[in-house]
Design a protein around this motif. Structure first.
Motif, short mmCIF file in Angstrom:
data_model
loop_
_atom_site.label_atom_id
_atom_site.label_comp_id
_atom_site.label_asym_id
_atom_site.label_seq_id
_atom_site.Cartn_x
_atom_site.Cartn_y
_atom_site.Cartn_z
N GLU A 165 68.28 63.96 37.39
CA GLU A 165 67.06 63.18 37.22
C GLU A 165 65.99 64.01 36.53
O GLU A 165 65.29 63.52 35.64
CB GLU A 165 66.56 62.67 38.58
N GLN A 166 65.88 65.28 36.91
CA GLN A 166 64.89 66.15 36.28
C GLN A 166 65.22 66.33 34.79
O GLN A 166 64.33 66.28 33.94
CB GLN A 166 64.84 67.50 36.98
N ILE A 167 66.50 66.53 34.47
CA ILE A 167 66.92 66.67 33.07
C ILE A 167 66.61 65.40 32.30
O ILE A 167 66.08 65.44 31.18
CB ILE A 167 68.42 67.03 32.99
N ARG A 168 66.91 64.24 32.88
CA ARG A 168 66.64 62.95 32.24
C ARG A 168 65.14 62.80 31.99
O ARG A 168 64.71 62.42 30.89
CB ARG A 168 67.16 61.81 33.11
N MET A 169 64.33 63.10 33.00
CA MET A 169 62.88 62.96 32.86
C MET A 169 62.34 63.93 31.81
O MET A 169 61.46 63.57 31.01
CB MET A 169 62.20 63.17 34.22
N GLN A 170 62.87 65.17 31.81
CA GLN A 170 62.42 66.14 30.81
C GLN A 170 62.80 65.68 29.41
O GLN A 170 62.01 65.81 28.46
CB GLN A 170 63.04 67.53 31.10
N SER A 171 63.98 65.11 29.28
CA SER A 171 64.43 64.59 27.99
C SER A 171 63.52 63.46 27.52
O SER A 171 63.12 63.41 26.35
CB SER A 171 65.88 64.12 28.12
N GLU A 172 63.19 62.54 28.44
CA GLU A 172 62.27 61.45 28.09
C GLU A 172 60.91 62.00 27.69
O GLU A 172 60.30 61.53 26.72
CB GLU A 172 62.12 60.48 29.27
N LEU A 173 60.43 62.99 28.42
CA LEU A 173 59.14 63.60 28.12
C LEU A 173 59.17 64.25 26.74
O LEU A 173 58.23 64.08 25.94
CB LEU A 173 58.77 64.63 29.20
N ASN A 174 60.25 64.98 26.46
CA ASN A 174 60.39 65.61 25.14
C ASN A 174 60.40 64.56 24.03
O ASN A 174 59.77 64.74 22.99
CB ASN A 174 61.66 66.47 25.07
N GLU A 177 56.85 63.27 23.59
CA GLU A 177 56.03 64.26 22.91
C GLU A 177 56.35 64.30 21.42
O GLU A 177 55.44 64.39 20.57
CB GLU A 177 56.24 65.66 23.53
N ALA A 178 57.66 64.22 21.10
CA ALA A 178 58.06 64.21 19.68
C ALA A 178 57.50 62.98 18.98
O ALA A 178 57.03 63.05 17.83
CB ALA A 178 59.59 64.26 19.57
N ARG A 179 57.52 61.85 19.65
CA ARG A 179 56.99 60.60 19.07
C ARG A 179 55.49 60.71 18.84
O ARG A 179 54.97 60.29 17.80
CB ARG A 179 57.32 59.42 19.99
N ILE A 180 54.79 61.30 19.84
CA ILE A 180 53.33 61.48 19.71
C ILE A 180 53.04 62.41 18.54
O ILE A 180 52.15 62.13 17.72
CB ILE A 180 52.72 62.03 21.04
N GLU A 181 53.80 63.49 18.41
CA GLU A 181 53.60 64.41 17.28
C GLU A 181 53.88 63.69 15.94
O GLU A 181 53.14 63.89 14.97
CB GLU A 181 54.52 65.63 17.42
N ALA A 182 54.91 62.88 15.91
CA ALA A 182 55.25 62.15 14.69
C ALA A 182 54.14 61.17 14.33
O ALA A 182 53.75 61.05 13.16
CB ALA A 182 56.58 61.42 14.85
#
Length: 187
Positions: A165-174, A177-182
């Motif tokens: 779950e932590q990996i999934r949440m971190q992946s979603e967060l990443n 963040e990538a979308r916000i940067e884009a």
């Protein structure tokens, strides 16, 4: 503690042909076989509330040994000890040192249990007692190990699920963040 010994102090007068009392013989055989035990003569300090000390030691034991005799069957304390052992679902082993019938307050708890008869063959009775206690202790140990294994497996599975779950949440967060940067670069 392995065994709670329920007996009448008057049974210390019940001697073997070699002069050893039955209670001392049981204690010595338990010691020789690495079986820990408690009985009231050794375990109560002056000023301690007798009933709570007895109950606490019954609860902490794995096996309840009832040394049945004319003296113990006449004891109201022993009736209470047996009732407490039954309430806490302890393995109760009746160990008869004479042929006194169980009184009705005791019989309700032990009449259907296989009793060890010391009077017929003392040496055989002691061996059977040691074997019975060891067998029960091994059974309790195996159940405890099984339960511990089940708990460890359950906790390991829960831990793995949390990590996933932590990996999934971190992946979603990443990804966010990538979308916000884009989006920020597009402006």
């Amino acid at each position: 503690m392995d065994v709670f010994i329920s007996y009448s102090r008057k049974d210390r007068e019940h001697k073997d042909p070699d002069g050893e009392d039955v209670i001392s013989r049981i204690q010595n055989c338990f010691r020789e076989n690495g079986i820990t035990f408690w009985l009231d003569e050794e375990g109560i300090r002056s000023g301690e509330p007798f009933g709570s000390v007895i109950s606490r030691n019954i609860v902490s034991s794995k096996v309840f040994l009832f040394v049945s005799s004319s003296n113990s069957n006449a004891s109201r304390w022993i009736c209470g000890e047996i009732a407490t052992a039954s309430t806490y679902e302890k393995c109760i082993i009746p160990f008869r040192i004479d042929n006194t019938p169980y009184n009705s307050s005791i019989a309700i708890y032990v009449a259907a249990l296989d009793a060890i008869n010391y009077e017929k063959d003392a040496d055989k009775a002691i061996r059977k007692l040691i074997d019975s206690v060891k067998s029960y202790l091994n059974e309790v140990s195996a159940l405890r190990q099984s339960r511990d294994h089940e708990l460890k497996t359950k906790y390991a599975q829960q831990f793995e699920a949390l990590v996933d779950e932590q990996i999934r949440m971190q992946s979603e967060l990443n990804a966010k963040e990538a979308r916000i940067e884009a989006l920020a670069r597009e402006k």
